[in-house]
Design an enzyme around this catalytic site. Structure first.
Site, PDB file in Angstrom:
ATOM      1  N   SER A  88       0.801  -1.224   0.000  1.00  0.00           N
ATOM      2  CA  SER A  88       0.000   0.000   0.000  1.00  0.00           C
ATOM      3  C   SER A  88       0.836   1.279   0.000  1.00  0.00           C
ATOM      4  O   SER A  88       1.905   1.343   0.637  1.00  0.00           O
ATOM      5  CB  SER A  88      -0.887   0.004   1.252  1.00  0.00           C
ATOM      6  OG  SER A  88      -1.443   1.274   1.470  1.00  0.00           O
ATOM      7  N   GLU A  92       0.198   3.631   1.723  1.00  0.00           N
ATOM      8  CA  GLU A  92       0.278   4.057   3.132  1.00  0.00           C
ATOM      9  C   GLU A  92       1.665   3.803   3.715  1.00  0.00           C
ATOM     10  O   GLU A  92       2.030   4.394   4.721  1.00  0.00           O
ATOM     11  CB  GLU A  92      -0.775   3.315   3.964  1.00  0.00           C
ATOM     12  CG  GLU A  92      -2.133   3.967   3.970  1.00  0.00           C
ATOM     13  CD  GLU A  92      -2.174   5.277   4.759  1.00  0.00           C
ATOM     14  OE1 GLU A  92      -1.725   5.286   5.909  1.00  0.00           O
ATOM     15  OE2 GLU A  92      -2.657   6.274   4.215  1.00  0.00           O
ATOM     16  N   TYR A 117      -1.751   0.476  10.398  1.00  0.00           N
ATOM     17  CA  TYR A 117      -1.981  -0.216   9.111  1.00  0.00           C
ATOM     18  C   TYR A 117      -0.745  -0.090   8.207  1.00  0.00           C
ATOM     19  O   TYR A 117      -0.279  -1.085   7.646  1.00  0.00           O
ATOM     20  CB  TYR A 117      -3.214   0.395   8.423  1.00  0.00           C
ATOM     21  CG  TYR A 117      -3.393  -0.055   6.986  1.00  0.00           C
ATOM     22  CD1 TYR A 117      -3.966  -1.281   6.679  1.00  0.00           C
ATOM     23  CD2 TYR A 117      -2.989   0.764   5.920  1.00  0.00           C
ATOM     24  CE1 TYR A 117      -4.120  -1.693   5.357  1.00  0.00           C
ATOM     25  CE2 TYR A 117      -3.154   0.362   4.606  1.00  0.00           C
ATOM     26  CZ  TYR A 117      -3.721  -0.871   4.329  1.00  0.00           C
ATOM     27  OH  TYR A 117      -3.865  -1.274   3.030  1.00  0.00           O
TER      28      TYR A 117
HETATM   29  P1  NAP Z   1     -11.379  -4.653   1.502  1.00  0.00           P
HETATM   30  O1  NAP Z   1     -12.524  -4.327   0.604  1.00  0.00           O
HETATM   31  O2  NAP Z   1     -11.345  -4.097   2.879  1.00  0.00           O
HETATM   32  O3  NAP Z   1     -11.313  -6.256   1.596  1.00  0.00           O
HETATM   33  C1  NAP Z   1     -10.553  -6.897   2.573  1.00  0.00           C
HETATM   34  C2  NAP Z   1     -10.767  -8.399   2.468  1.00  0.00           C
HETATM   35  O4  NAP Z   1      -9.966  -9.049   3.463  1.00  0.00           O
HETATM   36  C3  NAP Z   1     -12.214  -8.853   2.724  1.00  0.00           C
HETATM   37  O5  NAP Z   1     -12.528  -9.900   1.842  1.00  0.00           O
HETATM   38  C4  NAP Z   1     -12.151  -9.380   4.150  1.00  0.00           C
HETATM   39  O6  NAP Z   1     -13.108 -10.366   4.427  1.00  0.00           O
HETATM   40  C5  NAP Z   1     -10.770 -10.017   4.144  1.00  0.00           C
HETATM   41  N1  NAP Z   1     -10.226 -10.255   5.473  1.00  0.00           N
HETATM   42  C6  NAP Z   1     -10.087  -9.354   6.487  1.00  0.00           C
HETATM   43  N2  NAP Z   1      -9.533  -9.942   7.553  1.00  0.00           N
HETATM   44  C7  NAP Z   1      -9.322 -11.241   7.228  1.00  0.00           C
HETATM   45  C8  NAP Z   1      -8.772 -12.360   7.917  1.00  0.00           C
HETATM   46  N3  NAP Z   1      -8.344 -12.263   9.171  1.00  0.00           N
HETATM   47  N4  NAP Z   1      -8.687 -13.546   7.253  1.00  0.00           N
HETATM   48  C9  NAP Z   1      -9.145 -13.643   5.987  1.00  0.00           C
HETATM   49  N5  NAP Z   1      -9.681 -12.634   5.298  1.00  0.00           N
HETATM   50  C10 NAP Z   1      -9.770 -11.442   5.910  1.00  0.00           C
HETATM   51  O7  NAP Z   1     -10.007  -4.258   0.814  1.00  0.00           O
HETATM   52  P2  NAP Z   1      -9.706  -3.857  -0.722  1.00  0.00           P
HETATM   53  O8  NAP Z   1      -9.959  -2.407  -0.901  1.00  0.00           O
HETATM   54  O9  NAP Z   1     -10.340  -4.844  -1.613  1.00  0.00           O
HETATM   55  O10 NAP Z   1      -8.117  -4.016  -0.760  1.00  0.00           O
HETATM   56  C11 NAP Z   1      -7.522  -5.280  -1.067  1.00  0.00           C
HETATM   57  C12 NAP Z   1      -6.130  -5.325  -0.459  1.00  0.00           C
HETATM   58  O11 NAP Z   1      -5.339  -4.281  -1.007  1.00  0.00           O
HETATM   59  C13 NAP Z   1      -6.081  -5.120   1.049  1.00  0.00           C
HETATM   60  O12 NAP Z   1      -5.011  -5.897   1.541  1.00  0.00           O
HETATM   61  C14 NAP Z   1      -5.756  -3.655   1.216  1.00  0.00           C
HETATM   62  O13 NAP Z   1      -5.137  -3.415   2.445  1.00  0.00           O
HETATM   63  C15 NAP Z   1      -4.843  -3.440   0.028  1.00  0.00           C
HETATM   64  N6  NAP Z   1      -4.820  -2.091  -0.547  1.00  0.00           N
HETATM   65  C16 NAP Z   1      -5.984  -1.487  -0.886  1.00  0.00           C
HETATM   66  C17 NAP Z   1      -5.941  -0.229  -1.487  1.00  0.00           C
HETATM   67  C18 NAP Z   1      -7.214   0.465  -1.914  1.00  0.00           C
HETATM   68  O14 NAP Z   1      -7.153   1.668  -2.188  1.00  0.00           O
HETATM   69  N7  NAP Z   1      -8.338  -0.235  -2.029  1.00  0.00           N
HETATM   70  C19 NAP Z   1      -4.716   0.377  -1.750  1.00  0.00           C
HETATM   71  C20 NAP Z   1      -3.548  -0.288  -1.408  1.00  0.00           C
HETATM   72  C21 NAP Z   1      -3.611  -1.546  -0.822  1.00  0.00           C
HETATM   73  P3  NAP Z   1     -14.594  -9.989   4.970  1.00  0.00           P
HETATM   74  O15 NAP Z   1     -15.381  -9.652   3.745  1.00  0.00           O
HETATM   75  O16 NAP Z   1     -15.004 -11.249   5.622  1.00  0.00           O
HETATM   76  O17 NAP Z   1     -14.461  -8.814   5.892  1.00  0.00           O
HETATM   77  O1  F7E Z   2      -9.303   8.111   3.558  1.00  0.00           O
HETATM   78  C1  F7E Z   2      -9.755  11.541   4.783  1.00  0.00           C
HETATM   79  C2  F7E Z   2      -8.826  10.651   5.571  1.00  0.00           C
HETATM   80  O2  F7E Z   2     -10.201   5.993   4.470  1.00  0.00           O
HETATM   81  C3  F7E Z   2      -8.775   8.991   2.591  1.00  0.00           C
HETATM   82  C4  F7E Z   2      -7.285   2.228   2.117  1.00  0.00           C
HETATM   83  O3  F7E Z   2      -7.795   1.540   1.001  1.00  0.00           O
HETATM   84  O4  F7E Z   2      -5.972   3.725   0.745  1.00  0.00           O
HETATM   85  C5  F7E Z   2      -6.998   3.663   1.723  1.00  0.00           C
HETATM   86  O5  F7E Z   2      -6.597   4.354   2.896  1.00  0.00           O
HETATM   87  C6  F7E Z   2      -8.557  10.362   3.190  1.00  0.00           C
HETATM   88  C7  F7E Z   2      -7.788  10.340   4.519  1.00  0.00           C
HETATM   89  O6  F7E Z   2      -8.455   5.953   2.617  1.00  0.00           O
HETATM   90  C8  F7E Z   2     -13.064  11.135   6.172  1.00  0.00           C
HETATM   91  O7  F7E Z   2      -8.316  11.335   6.725  1.00  0.00           O
HETATM   92  C9  F7E Z   2     -11.763  12.775   5.661  1.00  0.00           C
HETATM   93  O8  F7E Z   2      -6.821  11.351   4.499  1.00  0.00           O
HETATM   94  O9  F7E Z   2     -10.727   6.612   2.073  1.00  0.00           O
HETATM   95  P1  F7E Z   2      -9.768   6.631   3.192  1.00  0.00           P
HETATM   96  P2  F7E Z   2      -6.932   5.910   3.113  1.00  0.00           P
HETATM   97  O10 F7E Z   2      -6.797   6.184   4.552  1.00  0.00           O
HETATM   98  O11 F7E Z   2      -6.148   6.742   2.175  1.00  0.00           O
HETATM   99  C10 F7E Z   2      -4.718   3.142   1.146  1.00  0.00           C
HETATM  100  C11 F7E Z   2      -3.743   3.280  -0.013  1.00  0.00           C
HETATM  101  C12 F7E Z   2      -4.881   1.778   1.668  1.00  0.00           C
HETATM  102  O12 F7E Z   2      -4.008   0.924   1.491  1.00  0.00           O
HETATM  103  C13 F7E Z   2      -6.018   1.530   2.600  1.00  0.00           C
HETATM  104  O13 F7E Z   2      -6.304   0.149   2.713  1.00  0.00           O
HETATM  105  O14 F7E Z   2      -9.828  10.913   3.505  1.00  0.00           O
HETATM  106  N1  F7E Z   2     -11.110  11.625   5.344  1.00  0.00           N
HETATM  107  N2  F7E Z   2     -12.962  12.501   6.180  1.00  0.00           N
HETATM  108  C14 F7E Z   2     -11.901  10.603   5.650  1.00  0.00           C
HETATM  109  N3  F7E Z   2     -11.700   9.273   5.513  1.00  0.00           N
HETATM  110  C15 F7E Z   2     -12.704   8.447   5.896  1.00  0.00           C
HETATM  111  N4  F7E Z   2     -12.554   7.113   5.749  1.00  0.00           N
HETATM  112  N5  F7E Z   2     -13.877   8.943   6.422  1.00  0.00           N
HETATM  113  C16 F7E Z   2     -14.113  10.285   6.585  1.00  0.00           C
HETATM  114  O15 F7E Z   2     -15.156  10.688   7.051  1.00  0.00           O
END
Ligand code: NAP
Ligand code: F7E
Length: 349
Positions: A131, A133, A154
């Site tokens: 990520s 992050e 995270y």
């Molecule tokens: P998501 O929608 O939150 O999906 C997370 C998945 O992980 C769900 O299927 C969840 O199952 C499963 N899970 C959580 N805890 C688990 C455990 N202990 N054992 C087995 N499965 C578990 O995430 P996403 O947005 O699809 O992202 C996919 C991956 O990419 C994640 O690793 C995330 O951290 C990473 N990532 C995401 C982003 C982004 O912007 N979306 C960016 C960078 C990296 P349940 O449905 O049962 O909760």
């Molecule tokens: O927040 C601001 C918050 O929770 C984005 C995950 O997929 O991307 C994601 O992490 C921004 C942050 O995503 C609210 O403070 C303001 O600056 O949608 P987010 P994230 O934290 O960037 C990374 C790459 C991952 O890997 C993660 O899994 O938005 N913000 N107000 C808020 N965020 C949330 N959630 N809710 C608010 O009300």
């Protein structure tokens, strides 16, 4: 047939990756599900036909259960493993740091170790969902040479998993790739992430189901892309001759405020009439700006994101307007009857 195992198949990316792989005639997809009191297969419900013809199979396990992962790798003998499962919410990781480290960090190591111990000579290809992050406070644009400086439990857990992935490649010759992905969204995005929270609320306000939207920091800037574009690149990474790490991003950043403006504007609404500030939605340490440089993915994989920021926001707003109109008309099977906004407790409580 190529056997692919997807952890996190019920999540946003897992569901798009399953769609993508099942779109190829030579893939058999295995999904890891964790046991839940109520099944949450909403995002993969449309894959019923693939399940019926045996090309999609589900297995119960958990990233926190090493023995279950060993059993699963032994049973499936996958050719490709996509580790997408995680506790993926940054704000939540401040409330549950140890659980996040166990699942998001150690979970990846348990899976790598299960592959190493069980698969022996079989050449398993492994993808780790790393990520942006991990870059945290490092100034933009972030590249593959930017030093990591995570700002959340995270981010720290993802960095641990990233280095374990690199180490399994270097120490044991595992075909292991780490994809460092910047934010990617879609109509299937969880409603507690900012993009979907905004598009859901804007649509519900438009049809009269809601009046206000509580938000945290509006100044944060993110490099938002479309999840469907990003899962394609995960697969591309595993089709290369050699394993490597890649960064996926659009190279364009927008603030949360700009996202609000655009999403509400598409519905002829002014976000300033509806948005309130809730300090519990801020984070103890914020990541201010993420802008990624995906040159290597472009040059080596030939990958380019196809959906731009306005296209992404429009896709999500239109989807959520359909849902909101449906909610107005009556309950939708499989959806809660009332919308419950995500409200974390104040930190330290
Ligand atoms: P998501 O929608 O939150 O999906 C997370 C998945 O992980 C769900 O299927 C969840 O199952 C499963 N899970 C959580 N805890 C688990 C455990 N202990 N054992 C087995 N499965 C578990 O995430 P996403 O947005 O699809 O992202 C996919 C991956 O990419 C994640 O690793 C995330 O951290 C990473 N990532 C995401 C982003 C982004 O912007 N979306 C960016 C960078 C990296 P349940 O449905 O049962 O909760
Ligand atoms: O927040 C601001 C918050 O929770 C984005 C995950 O997929 O991307 C994601 O992490 C921004 C942050 O995503 C609210 O403070 C303001 O600056 O949608 P987010 P994230 O934290 O960037 C990374 C790459 C991952 O890997 C993660 O899994 O938005 N913000 N107000 C808020 N965020 C949330 N959630 N809710 C608010 O009300």
């Amino acid at each position: 047939m190529i056997r692919a195992l997807i952890t996190g198949i019920t999540g946003q990316d897992g569901s798009y990756l399953a769609d993508f792989l099942l779109g190829k005639p030579n893939y058999e997809v295995h999904g890891l599900l964790r046991s839940r009191s109520v099944p949450n297969r909403e995002r993969i419900a449309h894959l019923g036909p693939a399940e019926a013809d045996g090309r999609l199979r589900f297995h119960h396990a958990d990233l926190n259960d090493a023995s279950a992962l060993i059993r699963l790798i032994d049973l499936i003998r996958p050719d490709e493993v996509y580790n997408l499962a995680a506790q993926s919410h940054v704000r939540v990781s401040f409330d549950v740091p140890i659980y996040t480290a166990e699942t998001t960090g150690m979970g990846a190591l348990r899976l790598l170790e299960a592959i190493r111990r069980v698969s022996g000579e079989q050449r398993v290809k492994f993808y780790q969902a790393s990520s942006a992050e991990m870059f945290g406070s490092a100034p933009p644009p972030q590249t593959l040479r930017t030093p990591f400086h995570p700002r959340s439990p995270y981010g720290c857990a993802k960095l641990y998993a990233h280095w374990q992935t690199v180490n399994y490649r270097e120490a044991y010759g595992l075909f292991a790739c780490s994809g460092i992905l910047f934010n990617h969204e879609s109509p299937r995005r969880g409603e507690q992430f900012v993009s979907r929270k905004i598009t859901r609320a804007a649509a519900r306000i438009k049809v009269g189901l809601e009046r206000t939207l509580a938000m945290g920091n509006l100044d944060a800037r993110r490099d938002w892309g479309f999840a469907g574009d990003y899962v394609r690149a995960m697969w591309m990474m595993l089709q290369q001759d050699e394993p490597d790490d890649y960064l996926l991003a659009t190279g364009q950043a927008h603030s949360v405020r700009q996202l609000l403006e655009m999403a509400f504007g598409m519905l002829d609404l002014d976000y300033r009439d509806h948005v309130t500030f809730d300090p519990t939605l801020t984070r103890p340490a914020e990541v201010d700006v993420l802008i990624g440089d995906a040159t290597k993915a472009r040059d080596r994989l030939g990958w380019r994101p196809e959906v731009d920021f306005p296209g992404l926001v429009r896709m999500m707003v239109e989807n959520d307007l359909d849902i909101a109109r449906g909610e107005l008309a009556g309950p939708i099977p499989g959806r809660p009857t009332s919308h419950i906004p995500f409200r974390p407790e104040p930190l330290g409580s």
